[in-house]
Scaffold this active site. Sequence first.
Site, PDB file in Angstrom:
ATOM      1  N   GLY A 190       0.779  -1.234   0.000  1.00 48.64           N
ATOM      2  CA  GLY A 190       0.000   0.000   0.000  1.00 48.64           C
ATOM      3  C   GLY A 190       0.814   1.290   0.000  1.00 48.64           C
ATOM      4  O   GLY A 190       1.726   1.489  -0.812  1.00 48.64           O
ATOM      5  N   ILE A 191       0.458   2.178   0.907  1.00 48.99           N
ATOM      6  CA  ILE A 191       1.077   3.501   0.970  1.00 48.99           C
ATOM      7  C   ILE A 191       2.571   3.377   1.263  1.00 48.99           C
ATOM      8  O   ILE A 191       3.398   4.064   0.646  1.00 48.99           O
ATOM      9  CB  ILE A 191       0.363   4.362   2.037  1.00 48.99           C
ATOM     10  CG1 ILE A 191      -1.074   4.672   1.587  1.00 48.99           C
ATOM     11  CG2 ILE A 191       1.138   5.642   2.324  1.00 48.99           C
ATOM     12  CD1 ILE A 191      -1.965   5.290   2.669  1.00 48.99           C
ATOM     13  N   ASP A 228       8.238  -5.982  14.048  1.00 51.89           N
ATOM     14  CA  ASP A 228       6.942  -5.492  14.526  1.00 51.89           C
ATOM     15  C   ASP A 228       7.187  -4.163  15.228  1.00 51.89           C
ATOM     16  O   ASP A 228       7.895  -4.103  16.239  1.00 51.89           O
ATOM     17  CB  ASP A 228       6.342  -6.528  15.484  1.00 51.89           C
ATOM     18  CG  ASP A 228       4.950  -6.118  15.968  1.00 51.89           C
ATOM     19  OD1 ASP A 228       4.649  -4.908  16.021  1.00 51.89           O
ATOM     20  OD2 ASP A 228       4.177  -7.033  16.313  1.00 51.89           O
ATOM     21  N   TYR A 251      -9.766   4.160  16.300  1.00 51.53           N
ATOM     22  CA  TYR A 251      -8.787   4.414  15.219  1.00 51.53           C
ATOM     23  C   TYR A 251      -8.545   5.918  15.074  1.00 51.53           C
ATOM     24  O   TYR A 251      -7.398   6.379  15.049  1.00 51.53           O
ATOM     25  CB  TYR A 251      -9.292   3.807  13.906  1.00 51.53           C
ATOM     26  CG  TYR A 251      -8.421   4.103  12.712  1.00 51.53           C
ATOM     27  CD1 TYR A 251      -7.150   3.546  12.602  1.00 51.53           C
ATOM     28  CD2 TYR A 251      -8.866   4.950  11.695  1.00 51.53           C
ATOM     29  CE1 TYR A 251      -6.345   3.827  11.502  1.00 51.53           C
ATOM     30  CE2 TYR A 251      -8.074   5.227  10.595  1.00 51.53           C
ATOM     31  CZ  TYR A 251      -6.805   4.666  10.510  1.00 51.53           C
ATOM     32  OH  TYR A 251      -6.011   4.949   9.420  1.00 51.53           O
ATOM     33  N   LYS A 310      -5.094   8.135  15.836  1.00 50.64           N
ATOM     34  CA  LYS A 310      -4.443   9.027  14.862  1.00 50.64           C
ATOM     35  C   LYS A 310      -4.428  10.469  15.380  1.00 50.64           C
ATOM     36  O   LYS A 310      -3.490  11.222  15.105  1.00 50.64           O
ATOM     37  CB  LYS A 310      -5.153   8.949  13.510  1.00 50.64           C
ATOM     38  CG  LYS A 310      -5.008   7.596  12.806  1.00 50.64           C
ATOM     39  CD  LYS A 310      -3.568   7.258  12.432  1.00 50.64           C
ATOM     40  CE  LYS A 310      -3.486   6.109  11.434  1.00 50.64           C
ATOM     41  NZ  LYS A 310      -2.115   5.691  11.101  1.00 50.64           N
ATOM     42  N   VAL A 323      -7.908   6.096   0.621  1.00 51.31           N
ATOM     43  CA  VAL A 323      -6.895   5.674  -0.358  1.00 51.31           C
ATOM     44  C   VAL A 323      -7.200   4.248  -0.826  1.00 51.31           C
ATOM     45  O   VAL A 323      -7.356   3.334  -0.001  1.00 51.31           O
ATOM     46  CB  VAL A 323      -5.475   5.730   0.250  1.00 51.31           C
ATOM     47  CG1 VAL A 323      -4.435   5.267  -0.764  1.00 51.31           C
ATOM     48  CG2 VAL A 323      -5.155   7.140   0.742  1.00 51.31           C
TER      49      VAL A 323
HETATM   50  P1  NDP Z   1      -1.878  -1.571   4.347  1.00 51.56           P
HETATM   51  O1  NDP Z   1      -2.644  -2.496   5.227  1.00 51.56           O
HETATM   52  O2  NDP Z   1      -1.664  -1.949   2.938  1.00 51.56           O
HETATM   53  O3  NDP Z   1      -0.463  -1.210   4.990  1.00 51.56           O
HETATM   54  C1  NDP Z   1      -0.170  -1.326   6.364  1.00 51.56           C
HETATM   55  C2  NDP Z   1       1.224  -1.905   6.464  1.00 51.56           C
HETATM   56  O4  NDP Z   1       1.668  -1.820   7.821  1.00 51.56           O
HETATM   57  C3  NDP Z   1       1.278  -3.361   6.060  1.00 51.56           C
HETATM   58  O5  NDP Z   1       2.382  -3.537   5.176  1.00 51.56           O
HETATM   59  C4  NDP Z   1       1.510  -4.110   7.362  1.00 51.56           C
HETATM   60  O6  NDP Z   1       2.310  -5.252   7.117  1.00 51.56           O
HETATM   61  C5  NDP Z   1       2.234  -3.058   8.181  1.00 51.56           C
HETATM   62  N1  NDP Z   1       2.054  -3.183   9.629  1.00 51.56           N
HETATM   63  C6  NDP Z   1       0.890  -3.212  10.304  1.00 51.56           C
HETATM   64  N2  NDP Z   1       1.133  -3.338  11.617  1.00 51.56           N
HETATM   65  C7  NDP Z   1       2.472  -3.391  11.767  1.00 51.56           C
HETATM   66  C8  NDP Z   1       3.336  -3.515  12.877  1.00 51.56           C
HETATM   67  N3  NDP Z   1       2.872  -3.647  14.124  1.00 51.56           N
HETATM   68  N4  NDP Z   1       4.672  -3.522  12.663  1.00 51.56           N
HETATM   69  C9  NDP Z   1       5.170  -3.390  11.402  1.00 51.56           C
HETATM   70  N5  NDP Z   1       4.402  -3.278  10.314  1.00 51.56           N
HETATM   71  C10 NDP Z   1       3.063  -3.278  10.497  1.00 51.56           C
HETATM   72  O7  NDP Z   1      -2.704  -0.190   4.414  1.00 51.56           O
HETATM   73  P2  NDP Z   1      -2.324   1.299   3.968  1.00 51.56           P
HETATM   74  O8  NDP Z   1      -1.176   1.307   3.057  1.00 51.56           O
HETATM   75  O9  NDP Z   1      -3.598   1.897   3.532  1.00 51.56           O
HETATM   76  O10 NDP Z   1      -1.939   1.933   5.379  1.00 51.56           O
HETATM   77  C11 NDP Z   1      -0.710   2.619   5.623  1.00 51.56           C
HETATM   78  C12 NDP Z   1      -0.981   3.711   6.654  1.00 51.56           C
HETATM   79  O11 NDP Z   1      -1.902   4.656   6.107  1.00 51.56           O
HETATM   80  C13 NDP Z   1      -1.599   3.214   7.952  1.00 51.56           C
HETATM   81  O12 NDP Z   1      -1.011   3.879   9.052  1.00 51.56           O
HETATM   82  C14 NDP Z   1      -3.063   3.629   7.828  1.00 51.56           C
HETATM   83  O13 NDP Z   1      -3.670   3.841   9.075  1.00 51.56           O
HETATM   84  C15 NDP Z   1      -2.918   4.921   7.033  1.00 51.56           C
HETATM   85  N6  NDP Z   1      -4.121   5.351   6.334  1.00 51.56           N
HETATM   86  C16 NDP Z   1      -4.678   4.625   5.316  1.00 51.56           C
HETATM   87  C17 NDP Z   1      -5.811   5.084   4.669  1.00 51.56           C
HETATM   88  C18 NDP Z   1      -6.471   4.353   3.533  1.00 51.56           C
HETATM   89  O14 NDP Z   1      -7.589   4.770   3.098  1.00 51.56           O
HETATM   90  N7  NDP Z   1      -5.916   3.295   2.996  1.00 51.56           N
HETATM   91  C19 NDP Z   1      -6.456   6.347   5.063  1.00 51.56           C
HETATM   92  C20 NDP Z   1      -5.772   7.058   6.114  1.00 51.56           C
HETATM   93  C21 NDP Z   1      -4.650   6.562   6.717  1.00 51.56           C
HETATM   94  P3  NDP Z   1       2.293  -6.540   8.092  1.00 51.56           P
HETATM   95  O15 NDP Z   1       0.854  -6.884   8.303  1.00 51.56           O
HETATM   96  O16 NDP Z   1       3.057  -7.568   7.329  1.00 51.56           O
HETATM   97  O17 NDP Z   1       2.985  -6.123   9.339  1.00 51.56           O
END
Ligand code: NDP
Length: 241
Positions: free
Chosen positions: A13-14, A56, A145, A149, A178
């Site tokens: 993702g992002i 993590d 959530y 944030k 997103v």
């Molecule tokens: P994704 O779920 O695709 O990305 C989240 C990533 O974080 C994953 O790669 C996951 O990998 C990793 N992750 C989660 N928890 C942990 C942890 N404890 N330690 C290390 N890595 C971790 O979603 P997005 O790309 O959308 O989200 C990225 C950020 O953007 C987040 O903070 C989300 O809250 C924020 N966001 C997203 C929005 C959207 O509409 N998509 C809107 C607003 C904010 P793994 O599970 O392998 O650890």
Amino acid sequence: MTRTVLVTGGGTGIGKAVAAAFVSEGDQVIITGRRSEVLHSAAEELGGAVTPLVCDATDPEQLAALRTRLPGSLDVLVNNAGGNREFDGAPVGDLPGLADTWRANLEANLIGAVLTTAALDKLLVRGSAVVSIGSFAADRGAGSYGAAKAAMNAWNIFLARQLGPRGVSCNVVAPGYVEETEFFRDRRTDQFHQERLAETMVGRAGRPEDIAEVVRFIASPGARHITGQVLRVDGGVIPTR
Ligand code: NDP
């Protein structure tokens, strides 16, 4: 000059788009996350300048171990790891479940960023940038959530004051809705999608690249005097005066 950049949650993702943006600038990028296979496949896709390291972000021991595997200095830290743990669901009226959900969201979206930054603090050199990924949910009352944030935004002000004298900028980039990430899992119905689009001024969802470009700018030499800020990237859902 080649920079060293660390992106938490950089396998999808992002975070993956942010990693790609820095790779395109010729930087060395480390991506972290909890799933090894996801990180390795992203690193392969993004090319040789990317190092995948399992960590993590909420685990102090794993963060201490991560630090020993990093180079001696860091130019950009992107606290991107997170997600909405409410999707894991606590039954309404179940207090233990509610407590678990709130703790999980604070842990995933606030404490992970706080611990990662503290663990890597000494590596941040003068002129470096800490960019944390928040959410427009912070301003929309979106339960645990949104609260997590919003707390990130408050913490960012403290961090900016703390690191400012060392020449380190600290900002939050707060996306709106997103697409093309794992965030919503299987919850994105067509109706949900259309409702999110209707809220924007531009009539489209954000893409990971929209967020990545702003992160790249806020970490660039031209943005050194921007700190302690929240930059919303939401297609105009929440305008400011
Ligand atoms: P994704 O779920 O695709 O990305 C989240 C990533 O974080 C994953 O790669 C996951 O990998 C990793 N992750 C989660 N928890 C942990 C942890 N404890 N330690 C290390 N890595 C971790 O979603 P997005 O790309 O959308 O989200 C990225 C950020 O953007 C987040 O903070 C989300 O809250 C924020 N966001 C997203 C929005 C959207 O509409 N998509 C809107 C607003 C904010 P793994 O599970 O392998 O650890």
